[in-house]
Design an enzyme around this catalytic site. Structure first.
Site, PDB file in Angstrom:
ATOM      1  N   TYR A 275       0.806  -1.223   0.000  1.00 39.84           N
ATOM      2  CA  TYR A 275       0.000   0.000   0.000  1.00 39.84           C
ATOM      3  C   TYR A 275       0.842   1.277   0.000  1.00 39.84           C
ATOM      4  O   TYR A 275       0.294   2.375  -0.092  1.00 39.84           O
ATOM      5  CB  TYR A 275      -0.942   0.015   1.207  1.00 39.84           C
ATOM      6  CG  TYR A 275      -1.913  -1.135   1.203  1.00 39.84           C
ATOM      7  CD1 TYR A 275      -2.918  -1.223   0.241  1.00 39.84           C
ATOM      8  CD2 TYR A 275      -1.817  -2.157   2.140  1.00 39.84           C
ATOM      9  CE1 TYR A 275      -3.805  -2.285   0.222  1.00 39.84           C
ATOM     10  CE2 TYR A 275      -2.704  -3.224   2.133  1.00 39.84           C
ATOM     11  CZ  TYR A 275      -3.688  -3.276   1.178  1.00 39.84           C
ATOM     12  OH  TYR A 275      -4.570  -4.340   1.150  1.00 39.84           O
TER      13      TYR A 275
ATOM     14  N   HIS B 210      -4.579   6.088  -1.538  1.00 41.24           N
ATOM     15  CA  HIS B 210      -5.280   5.977  -0.256  1.00 41.24           C
ATOM     16  C   HIS B 210      -4.348   6.231   0.929  1.00 41.24           C
ATOM     17  O   HIS B 210      -4.809   6.455   2.038  1.00 41.24           O
ATOM     18  CB  HIS B 210      -5.890   4.576  -0.143  1.00 41.24           C
ATOM     19  CG  HIS B 210      -7.273   4.536   0.416  1.00 41.24           C
ATOM     20  ND1 HIS B 210      -8.131   5.615   0.473  1.00 41.24           N
ATOM     21  CD2 HIS B 210      -7.963   3.504   0.968  1.00 41.24           C
ATOM     22  CE1 HIS B 210      -9.272   5.251   1.021  1.00 41.24           C
ATOM     23  NE2 HIS B 210      -9.201   3.978   1.329  1.00 41.24           N
TER      24      HIS B 210
ATOM     25  N   TYR C   9      -5.861  -0.848   9.321  1.00 40.55           N
ATOM     26  CA  TYR C   9      -6.442  -0.741   7.983  1.00 40.55           C
ATOM     27  C   TYR C   9      -7.479   0.368   8.030  1.00 40.55           C
ATOM     28  O   TYR C   9      -8.064   0.676   9.066  1.00 40.55           O
ATOM     29  CB  TYR C   9      -7.014  -2.055   7.437  1.00 40.55           C
ATOM     30  CG  TYR C   9      -5.919  -3.032   7.095  1.00 40.55           C
ATOM     31  CD1 TYR C   9      -5.233  -2.945   5.889  1.00 40.55           C
ATOM     32  CD2 TYR C   9      -5.534  -3.994   8.009  1.00 40.55           C
ATOM     33  CE1 TYR C   9      -4.198  -3.813   5.589  1.00 40.55           C
ATOM     34  CE2 TYR C   9      -4.489  -4.868   7.716  1.00 40.55           C
ATOM     35  CZ  TYR C   9      -3.822  -4.760   6.509  1.00 40.55           C
ATOM     36  OH  TYR C   9      -2.795  -5.614   6.224  1.00 40.55           O
TER      37      TYR C   9
ATOM     38  N   ASN D 177     -10.552   1.041   7.145  1.00 39.77           N
ATOM     39  CA  ASN D 177     -11.949   0.927   7.584  1.00 39.77           C
ATOM     40  C   ASN D 177     -12.114   0.904   9.099  1.00 39.77           C
ATOM     41  O   ASN D 177     -13.225   1.065   9.591  1.00 39.77           O
ATOM     42  CB  ASN D 177     -12.590  -0.340   7.001  1.00 39.77           C
ATOM     43  CG  ASN D 177     -12.613  -0.316   5.497  1.00 39.77           C
ATOM     44  OD1 ASN D 177     -12.170   0.630   4.856  1.00 39.77           O
ATOM     45  ND2 ASN D 177     -13.141  -1.373   4.915  1.00 39.77           N
TER      46      ASN D 177
ATOM     47  N   ASP E  80      -7.022  11.168   2.117  1.00 41.96           N
ATOM     48  CA  ASP E  80      -7.236  11.360   0.676  1.00 41.96           C
ATOM     49  C   ASP E  80      -8.685  11.704   0.381  1.00 41.96           C
ATOM     50  O   ASP E  80      -9.584  11.300   1.120  1.00 41.96           O
ATOM     51  CB  ASP E  80      -6.853  10.080  -0.071  1.00 41.96           C
ATOM     52  CG  ASP E  80      -7.679   8.877   0.381  1.00 41.96           C
ATOM     53  OD1 ASP E  80      -8.497   8.391  -0.413  1.00 41.96           O
ATOM     54  OD2 ASP E  80      -7.514   8.422   1.533  1.00 41.96           O
TER      55      ASP E  80
ATOM     56  N   ASN F  33     -14.248   5.498   4.101  1.00 49.32           N
ATOM     57  CA  ASN F  33     -14.438   4.525   5.181  1.00 49.32           C
ATOM     58  C   ASN F  33     -13.602   4.825   6.424  1.00 49.32           C
ATOM     59  O   ASN F  33     -14.019   4.524   7.541  1.00 49.32           O
ATOM     60  CB  ASN F  33     -14.172   3.108   4.681  1.00 49.32           C
ATOM     61  CG  ASN F  33     -15.257   2.644   3.731  1.00 49.32           C
ATOM     62  OD1 ASN F  33     -16.411   3.030   3.855  1.00 49.32           O
ATOM     63  ND2 ASN F  33     -14.884   1.830   2.759  1.00 49.32           N
TER      64      ASN F  33
END
Length: 188
Positions: free
Chosen positions: A14, A19, A64, A66, A91, A112
């Site tokens: 990532y 993101h 993460y 969410n 973002d 999220n």
């Protein structure tokens, strides 16, 4: 005490994705202030910095995206940090690449990580720095787009956005966030 949170996803795959712009901004602050994120607690990586304006905590939740609230709420409770001393960097699909928008409150807008923060903090009223990543090209899924890397053409724009975000955070250490918004929400 101020808490500066950058939203993103942990893991090599990532790194430098759209993101993860929040993580990139925290890394830039950490590097500029020579304060490595070397503490692992509260489901996140963080560091505490003693600055002339007072103590500052930099946090990258490792939950993460969410589940970001599961990291932010416990660290706020532990250090007794007021909502007005929280700044969240993340973002935003609705802003063109590299454009910043500072806000004191608002809905999650489909993000999220922000949904999780609103759920865990019990309010939409917290300071944010939104960094534009633009919308995906026609036919590309949003999930694939936000997990993609910036293009070579976008890289220098994002570098500038990260530098400006660092300036905004540093300004927010000694000014009211409303004043910081007025200063940095101007079109360039």
């Amino acid at each position: 005490m101020k808490l500066i949170v950058g939203l993103g996803n942990p893991g090599k795959q990532y790194e430098h994705t759209r993101h993860n712009i929040g993580f990139e901004c925290i890394d830039a602050l950490s590097k500029k202030w020579d304060a490595p994120l070397n503490q692992l607690k509260f489901n996140g990586m963080y560091t505490t910095i003693h600055r002339p304006e007072g103590k500052v905590i930099l946090l990258k939740p490792l939950t993460y995206m969410n589940l970001s609230g599961e990291s932010v709420r416990p660290i706020m409770d532990y250090f007794d940090i007021d909502l007005e001393d929280l700044i969240v960097i993340y973002d935003d699909l609705d802003l063109e690449v590299g454009k910043l928008r500072l806000r004191q409150k608002g809905s999650a807008g489909g993000h999220n990580g922000i949904k999780s923060l609103i759920q865990h903090l019990g309010t939409q009223e917290f300071n944010r720095i939104r960094v534009g990543i633009s919308r995906p090209p026609a036919g590309m899924k949003v999930a694939d787009y936000v997990l993609s890397k910036f293009t070579k053409e976008e890289d220098p724009i994002i570098e500038d956005a990260v530098k400006t975000t660092v300036e905004a955070v540093e300004t927010a250490l000694s000014k009211k966030f409303l004043d910081v918004m007025n200063q940095f929400n101007v079109s360039k």
